[in-house]
Enzyme design. Structure first.
Site, PDB file in Angstrom:
ATOM      1  N   ASP A 106      43.862  24.176   9.659  1.00  0.00           N
ATOM      2  CA  ASP A 106      42.855  25.188  10.322  1.00  0.00           C
ATOM      3  C   ASP A 106      43.428  25.329  11.733  1.00  0.00           C
ATOM      4  O   ASP A 106      43.273  24.278  12.541  1.00  0.00           O
ATOM      5  CB  ASP A 106      41.363  24.991  10.086  1.00  0.00           C
ATOM      6  CG  ASP A 106      40.634  25.750  10.925  1.00  0.00           C
ATOM      7  OD1 ASP A 106      40.069  26.719  10.497  1.00  0.00           O
ATOM      8  OD2 ASP A 106      40.526  25.548  12.327  1.00  0.00           O
TER       9      ASP A 106
ATOM     10  N   TYR B 251      44.249  28.213  20.305  1.00  0.00           N
ATOM     11  CA  TYR B 251      44.871  26.846  20.195  1.00  0.00           C
ATOM     12  C   TYR B 251      46.206  26.588  20.825  1.00  0.00           C
ATOM     13  O   TYR B 251      46.441  25.499  21.541  1.00  0.00           O
ATOM     14  CB  TYR B 251      44.947  26.121  19.050  1.00  0.00           C
ATOM     15  CG  TYR B 251      43.439  25.970  18.477  1.00  0.00           C
ATOM     16  CD1 TYR B 251      41.944  26.497  19.160  1.00  0.00           C
ATOM     17  CD2 TYR B 251      43.164  25.566  17.183  1.00  0.00           C
ATOM     18  CE1 TYR B 251      40.897  26.307  18.463  1.00  0.00           C
ATOM     19  CE2 TYR B 251      41.914  25.630  16.375  1.00  0.00           C
ATOM     20  CZ  TYR B 251      40.969  25.777  17.260  1.00  0.00           C
ATOM     21  OH  TYR B 251      39.732  25.720  16.443  1.00  0.00           O
TER      22      TYR B 251
ATOM     23  N   LYS C 118      42.256  32.196  13.703  1.00  0.00           N
ATOM     24  CA  LYS C 118      41.090  33.011  14.268  1.00  0.00           C
ATOM     25  C   LYS C 118      41.614  33.826  15.191  1.00  0.00           C
ATOM     26  O   LYS C 118      42.576  33.592  16.024  1.00  0.00           O
ATOM     27  CB  LYS C 118      40.296  31.854  14.721  1.00  0.00           C
ATOM     28  CG  LYS C 118      39.829  30.683  13.713  1.00  0.00           C
ATOM     29  CD  LYS C 118      39.033  29.777  14.374  1.00  0.00           C
ATOM     30  CE  LYS C 118      38.842  28.504  13.734  1.00  0.00           C
ATOM     31  NZ  LYS C 118      40.003  27.718  13.873  1.00  0.00           N
TER      32      LYS C 118
ATOM     33  N   HIS D 176      36.661  34.439  16.088  1.00  0.00           N
ATOM     34  CA  HIS D 176      36.450  33.012  16.434  1.00  0.00           C
ATOM     35  C   HIS D 176      35.113  32.678  17.133  1.00  0.00           C
ATOM     36  O   HIS D 176      34.490  31.668  16.822  1.00  0.00           O
ATOM     37  CB  HIS D 176      37.487  32.584  17.539  1.00  0.00           C
ATOM     38  CG  HIS D 176      37.946  31.144  17.631  1.00  0.00           C
ATOM     39  ND1 HIS D 176      39.002  30.649  18.170  1.00  0.00           N
ATOM     40  CD2 HIS D 176      37.076  30.098  17.556  1.00  0.00           C
ATOM     41  CE1 HIS D 176      39.057  29.393  17.986  1.00  0.00           C
ATOM     42  NE2 HIS D 176      37.680  28.855  18.021  1.00  0.00           N
TER      43      HIS D 176
END
Length: 279
Positions: free
Chosen positions: A49, A54, A79, A112
């Site tokens: 994931d 990120y 996401k 997200h």
């Protein structure tokens, strides 16, 4: 130690299934992500994931590629970030994630955060529905959505998310939201399933861990599995990566589950409030 090949899977709306224990890479620097993902896949994880925000999708892709595993053996989630919450921005953002990951499709793509103050999560969901209708993505879902947000996107499109990934751990059990998920047929996925470590020192968990000869973290992950939740613990430590997956050799009896349920608190949330967070 138990075999990692028996990690249970949870069926999703579109006919696929997601491993109930996955590997999360939140806050892992991109330069360290490939190694962490490689360690996780070597340990037996088959679900990774990540997210655009990120900044480590390239590292995730490198780790998957280095594993040598067939693509269909690794379930990959990413996401859509808040800066792409519009119908027109979804596909370019999705294609950028694919480019960084080195993949031709994702198994699961999530919004997200709803960022309700921006008023654009419904049209973003329309964009995800269009991706799925075009055959470009496997399953689609959301993250951090509250019941009102879920109701709005379902009403607008007639399409129910496969997954809602939310903060969920013993100190913040989200019972009402999980019940709504059950009513709608949405799989609950837990981010920060260990409460970022904040709950692991609780004596209730310590006593249960001692009774089974396991760690408090393993007790919490077992609690998630028995509740039917998908969990994505994060670690960059090889021993913890392996230990987090080794939760299949014991079972919590009802009284221990109830004791863990009793750790829920009204002030247990660690992350942002989805009704107020707009990026």
């Amino acid at each position: 130690m138990t075999s990692t090949t028996t990690v249970p899977a949870v069926a999703l709306r579109g006919g696929t299934s997601i491993p109930q224990l996955g590997f999360g890479v939140f806050q892992v620097p991109d330069g360290e992500t490939a190694q962490a993902v490689s360690l996780a896949l070597d340990a037996g994880y088959r679900s990774i994931d990540t997210a655009a925000v990120y900044g480590n999708e390239a590292g995730v892709g490198a780790g998957i590629a280095a594993s040598g595993l067939p693509r269909d053996e690794v379930f990959v989630t990413s996401k859509l970030w808040i800066d792409s919450l519009s119908r027109e921005a979804v596909r370019p953002a999705y294609e950028k994630s694919l480019e960084l990951l080195g993949l031709d499709r994702l198994d699961l793509y999530l919004i997200h955060w709803p960022a309700p103050g921006l008023g654009r999560y419904v049209e973003a969901w329309e964009g995800l529905v269009a991706l799925q209708e075009a055959g470009l993505v496997g399953e689609i879902g959301v993250s951090n959505f509250q019941p009102a947000h879920l109701d709005a996107i379902i009403a607008a499109t007639g399409v129910t998310p496969a997954v809602n990934q939310v903060e969920l751990h013993p100190a913040f059990a989200q019972r009402a939201l999980r019940e709504r998920h059950r009513e709608l047929g949405i799989v609950t996925e837990a981010w920060s399933p260990l409460g970022q470590g904040t709950v692991l020192g609780d004596p209730v968990l310590g006593a249960i861990a001692d009774a089974h000869g396991v760690t408090p973290a393993q007790v919490v992950l077992r609690w998630h599995l028995q509740a039917g939740t998908v969990a994505i613990p994060k670690s960059v430590t090889p021993e913890r990566i392996a230990a987090n997956l080794d939760v299949l050799g014991f079972e919590l009896p009802a009284e221990q589950v109830a004791a863990i349920d009793g750790l829920d608190r009204t002030d247990g949330r660690i992350g942002p409030d989805p009704d107020a967070f707009n990026g």
